[in-house]
Design an enzyme around this catalytic site. Structure first.
Site, mmCIF file in Angstrom:
data_model
loop_
_atom_site.group_PDB
_atom_site.id
_atom_site.type_symbol
_atom_site.label_atom_id
_atom_site.label_comp_id
_atom_site.label_asym_id
_atom_site.label_seq_id
_atom_site.Cartn_x
_atom_site.Cartn_y
_atom_site.Cartn_z
ATOM 1 N N HIS A 168 -2.125 52.074 20.885
ATOM 2 C CA HIS A 168 -2.331 53.389 20.264
ATOM 3 C C HIS A 168 -1.362 53.512 19.097
ATOM 4 O O HIS A 168 -0.144 53.382 19.267
ATOM 5 C CB HIS A 168 -2.102 54.525 21.261
ATOM 6 C CG HIS A 168 -2.386 55.876 20.676
ATOM 7 N ND1 HIS A 168 -3.624 56.486 20.768
ATOM 8 C CD2 HIS A 168 -1.600 56.736 19.965
ATOM 9 C CE1 HIS A 168 -3.584 57.655 20.145
ATOM 10 N NE2 HIS A 168 -2.360 57.824 19.652
ATOM 11 N N CYS A 169 -1.902 53.762 17.919
ATOM 12 C CA CYS A 169 -1.073 53.843 16.712
ATOM 13 C C CYS A 169 -0.972 55.294 16.249
ATOM 14 O O CYS A 169 -1.985 55.890 15.856
ATOM 15 C CB CYS A 169 -1.666 52.979 15.599
ATOM 16 S SG CYS A 169 -0.737 53.058 14.053
ATOM 17 N N PRO A 170 0.215 55.886 16.274
ATOM 18 C CA PRO A 170 0.343 57.278 15.822
ATOM 19 C C PRO A 170 0.095 57.441 14.326
ATOM 20 O O PRO A 170 -0.280 58.527 13.875
ATOM 21 C CB PRO A 170 1.798 57.630 16.185
ATOM 22 C CG PRO A 170 2.505 56.313 16.252
ATOM 23 C CD PRO A 170 1.492 55.331 16.756
ATOM 24 N N ASN A 173 -3.322 58.044 14.187
ATOM 25 C CA ASN A 173 -3.682 59.057 15.181
ATOM 26 C C ASN A 173 -4.887 58.618 15.998
ATOM 27 O O ASN A 173 -5.819 59.403 16.229
ATOM 28 C CB ASN A 173 -3.969 60.397 14.490
ATOM 29 C CG ASN A 173 -4.159 61.524 15.492
ATOM 30 O OD1 ASN A 173 -3.535 61.546 16.543
ATOM 31 N ND2 ASN A 173 -5.040 62.467 15.166
ATOM 32 N N ASN A 174 -4.868 57.375 16.444
ATOM 33 C CA ASN A 174 -5.993 56.872 17.215
ATOM 34 C C ASN A 174 -5.606 55.572 17.908
ATOM 35 O O ASN A 174 -4.610 54.942 17.546
ATOM 36 C CB ASN A 174 -7.193 56.615 16.297
ATOM 37 C CG ASN A 174 -8.514 56.590 17.051
ATOM 38 O OD1 ASN A 174 -8.557 56.770 18.266
ATOM 39 N ND2 ASN A 174 -9.598 56.354 16.330
#
Length: 311
Positions: A168-170, A173-174
């Site tokens: 999950h990559c902030p 945002n996904n």
């Protein structure tokens, strides 16, 4: 990996088996059930996808602001005041094309369903409709109550099980998963190119200004010009290193057909091994063309892949 005893809690067996038989079967090799990819594809895959996570939204906004800041410095501090019109046009066009592709890739990575499994489909009625035979099992996620296919993992931020979830990559945002990995790879590649291009232009601008009068190098005052260039240099160097590393790890993950989570957990490989070129085509689409580098092109994965209802 869960132990056999723990895995039994999230398993549904074929009808006609008792609790003791279920536990005995759980110790044996499971008979996996091939299911078409369409069955486990969320209905939201064709709709708008957006994760309402405060941290992710802030990081995404910061990403856009940093790219726009770099574009502002490149255009109004370095290129427009330049006496060389050809230099300004060529570099300005190239930089803005790369920046546009980077932001478009970011938007596609953020607003594309990464491969979410339909939520709440692990109902008793639906599992019975699969007509499981004795010895066959399906696994369900206790957190989102969905039938969990092979290589799917639950994301605590998205609150969904994601097929071939890498991480999950902030910043986007996904989750980075099966359906949006191409856009994430393009995002890291274009950001790295934008950062490298800006650093090269900053170096040339400093060299030209040292040889000439600083007041003629920019429409801003010399102190303001230096501060803006130093901030851009720091931003470009930081993001060049970060996105280059991310791009390299993503390409390696694609070529080896092993996601970041699978590498971290050292999960047992239970899927067919393919060549590196086949793995690249599986992510970017068939056949190879310039569309591989376009964030506006949806990958053509050809025939739907068969998934297994097993963790």
């Amino acid at each position: 990996m869960k132990s056999p005893v723990h895995r039994c809690r999230d398993v549904e067996h074929g009808r006609g088996q008792g609790r003791a038989g279920a536990r005995a079967n759980c110790q044996q090799a499971e008979q996996r059930i091939p299911i078409s990819k369409d069955v486990i594809t969320s209905s939201a895959a064709s709709a708008m996808w957006f994760i309402r996570d405060a941290c992710g939204i802030v990081c995404a906004v910061i990403t856009w602001m940093l790219v726009l800041y770099a574009d502002f410095v490149v255009l109004f501090v370095m290129l427009l005041p330049s006496k060389n019109l050809t230099y300004s046009i060529v570099n300005g066009t190239l930089f803005n094309i790369l920046a546009f592709l980077a932001l478009a890739s970011h938007l596609r990575a953020m607003c594309t369903d990464p491969g979410a499994v339909p939520k709440g489909n692990a109902t008793k009625e639906y599992i019975e409709s699969l007509q499981l035979k004795p010895g066959q099992v399906v696994y369900k996620c206790p957190k989102c109550c969905s039938i969990k296919p092979d290589r799917a993992h639950h994301c605590s931020v998205c609150k969904r099980c994601i097929r071939k979830m890498d991480h999950h990559c902030p910043w986007v945002n996904n989750c980075v998963g099966e359906s949006n990995q191409k856009y994430f790879v393009l995002f890291t590649m274009y950001i790295a190119l934008v950062s490298l291009h800006s650093l090269v232009m900053v170096v040339f601008h400093f060299l030209n200004c040292f040889e000439d009068d600083w007041t003629k190098c920019s429409s801003f005052s010399p102190p303001a010009t230096v501060i803006l260039l130093i901030l851009l240099c720091f931003e470009g160097l930081l993001f060049l290193i970060f996105t280059s590393v991310m791009f390299g790890t993503q390409v390696h993950s694609i070529c080896t057909d092993e996601t970041g989570i699978e590498q971290l957990k050292k999960e047992e490989r239970r899927w067919a091994k393919k060549t590196k070129w086949m793995n690249m085509r599986a992510v970017f689409g068939h056949p190879f063309s310039f569309l591989w580098f376009s964030p506006f092109s949806t990958p053509d994965h050809g025939k739907a892949e068969t998934y297994q209802y097993v963790v």
